[in-house]
Motif scaffolding. Sequence first.
Motif, PDB file in Angstrom:
ATOM      1  N   GLN A 141       3.670  42.446  18.161  1.00  0.00           N
ATOM      2  CA  GLN A 141       2.873  42.558  19.386  1.00  0.00           C
ATOM      3  C   GLN A 141       1.382  42.341  19.149  1.00  0.00           C
ATOM      4  OE1 GLN A 141       4.026  45.614  22.343  1.00  0.00           O
ATOM      5  NE2 GLN A 141       5.548  46.195  20.778  1.00  0.00           N
ATOM      6  N   LYS A 142       0.896  42.634  17.950  1.00  0.00           N
ATOM      7  CA  LYS A 142      -0.515  42.385  17.653  1.00  0.00           C
ATOM      8  C   LYS A 142      -0.830  40.892  17.724  1.00  0.00           C
ATOM      9  CE  LYS A 142      -1.632  46.572  15.175  1.00  0.00           C
ATOM     10  NZ  LYS A 142      -0.527  47.346  15.721  1.00  0.00           N
ATOM     11  N   PHE A 143       0.175  40.050  17.525  1.00  0.00           N
ATOM     12  CA  PHE A 143      -0.024  38.605  17.609  1.00  0.00           C
ATOM     13  C   PHE A 143       0.271  38.055  19.006  1.00  0.00           C
ATOM     14  CE2 PHE A 143       0.615  39.350  13.081  1.00  0.00           C
ATOM     15  CZ  PHE A 143      -0.472  38.659  12.552  1.00  0.00           C
ATOM     16  N   ILE A 144       1.278  38.583  19.682  1.00  0.00           N
ATOM     17  CA  ILE A 144       1.649  38.015  20.984  1.00  0.00           C
ATOM     18  C   ILE A 144       0.920  38.688  22.150  1.00  0.00           C
ATOM     19  CG2 ILE A 144       3.871  37.170  20.159  1.00  0.00           C
ATOM     20  CD1 ILE A 144       5.231  39.507  21.574  1.00  0.00           C
ATOM     21  N   ARG A 145       0.328  39.851  21.928  1.00  0.00           N
ATOM     22  CA  ARG A 145      -0.442  40.561  22.956  1.00  0.00           C
ATOM     23  C   ARG A 145      -1.771  41.034  22.366  1.00  0.00           C
ATOM     24  NH1 ARG A 145       2.470  45.402  24.558  1.00  0.00           N
ATOM     25  NH2 ARG A 145       0.955  45.468  26.227  1.00  0.00           N
ATOM     26  N   PRO A 146      -2.584  40.108  21.843  1.00  0.00           N
ATOM     27  CA  PRO A 146      -3.794  40.509  21.117  1.00  0.00           C
ATOM     28  C   PRO A 146      -4.803  41.299  21.954  1.00  0.00           C
ATOM     29  CG  PRO A 146      -3.813  38.151  21.526  1.00  0.00           C
ATOM     30  CD  PRO A 146      -2.452  38.658  21.933  1.00  0.00           C
ATOM     31  N   ASP A 147      -4.917  41.012  23.237  1.00  0.00           N
ATOM     32  CA  ASP A 147      -5.890  41.743  24.056  1.00  0.00           C
ATOM     33  C   ASP A 147      -5.506  43.206  24.240  1.00  0.00           C
ATOM     34  OD1 ASP A 147      -7.384  39.440  24.314  1.00  0.00           O
ATOM     35  OD2 ASP A 147      -6.546  38.911  26.273  1.00  0.00           O
ATOM     36  N   ASP A 148      -4.205  43.467  24.379  1.00  0.00           N
ATOM     37  CA  ASP A 148      -3.733  44.830  24.639  1.00  0.00           C
ATOM     38  C   ASP A 148      -3.458  45.629  23.370  1.00  0.00           C
ATOM     39  OD1 ASP A 148      -3.735  44.342  27.408  1.00  0.00           O
ATOM     40  OD2 ASP A 148      -1.707  43.517  27.317  1.00  0.00           O
ATOM     41  N   VAL A 149      -2.913  44.986  22.349  1.00  0.00           N
ATOM     42  CA  VAL A 149      -2.425  45.704  21.167  1.00  0.00           C
ATOM     43  C   VAL A 149      -3.151  45.272  19.895  1.00  0.00           C
ATOM     44  CG1 VAL A 149      -0.343  46.285  19.841  1.00  0.00           C
ATOM     45  CG2 VAL A 149      -0.162  45.827  22.277  1.00  0.00           C
ATOM     46  N   GLY A 150      -3.693  44.076  19.877  1.00  0.00           N
ATOM     47  CA  GLY A 150      -4.319  43.531  18.676  1.00  0.00           C
ATOM     48  C   GLY A 150      -5.828  43.693  18.662  1.00  0.00           C
ATOM     49  N   ALA A 151      -6.531  42.575  18.516  1.00  0.00           N
ATOM     50  CA  ALA A 151      -7.987  42.596  18.350  1.00  0.00           C
ATOM     51  C   ALA A 151      -8.697  43.286  19.513  1.00  0.00           C
ATOM     52  CB  ALA A 151      -8.509  41.176  18.164  1.00  0.00           C
ATOM     53  N   GLY A 152      -8.213  43.082  20.732  1.00  0.00           N
ATOM     54  CA  GLY A 152      -8.831  43.731  21.889  1.00  0.00           C
ATOM     55  C   GLY A 152      -8.766  45.249  21.794  1.00  0.00           C
TER      56      GLY A 152
END
Length: 146
Positions: A32-43
């Motif tokens: 999920q850090k890769f497919i949902r970066p704004d919610d779970v990853g860099a964001g």
Amino acid sequence: MRLKRLIETQAPAATVLIRLMVGLVFLSEGIQKFIRPDDVGAGRFAKIGIPAPEVMAPVVGAFEIVCGTLVILGLLTRLAVIPLIAIILVAIATTKVPILLRSGFWQMAHEARTDYSMLLGLIFLFIVGAGAWSFDARFSHKARVG
């Protein structure tokens, strides 16, 4: 000899249930850090104050994917849980301690239930190893026989 001690386990076959719980959660979170970066990853990392979030989120995600997969397989399990313990401790420090300070113990306890369960599962696997239904047990047995 050291590798043999690292993979040796006398834990029962049912340990696979803990491995699946812990490994699947970390695998899912890493993906999920890769497919949902704004919610779970860099964001998310930027929001909670992790430095260099655009670098750290993919690094953490990669560790979660690789180590989560190793835990699921029961391969080098004790070694794989070490970075996951560090990851979950940082998650608790950066997301749950602020809730404790802002909203009190019970709100933090509610929000932290998954993190604490994961931490205890990781510590359990570090102590007992992967269990009888694992690659670690299979390789450990071969090392004893061969």
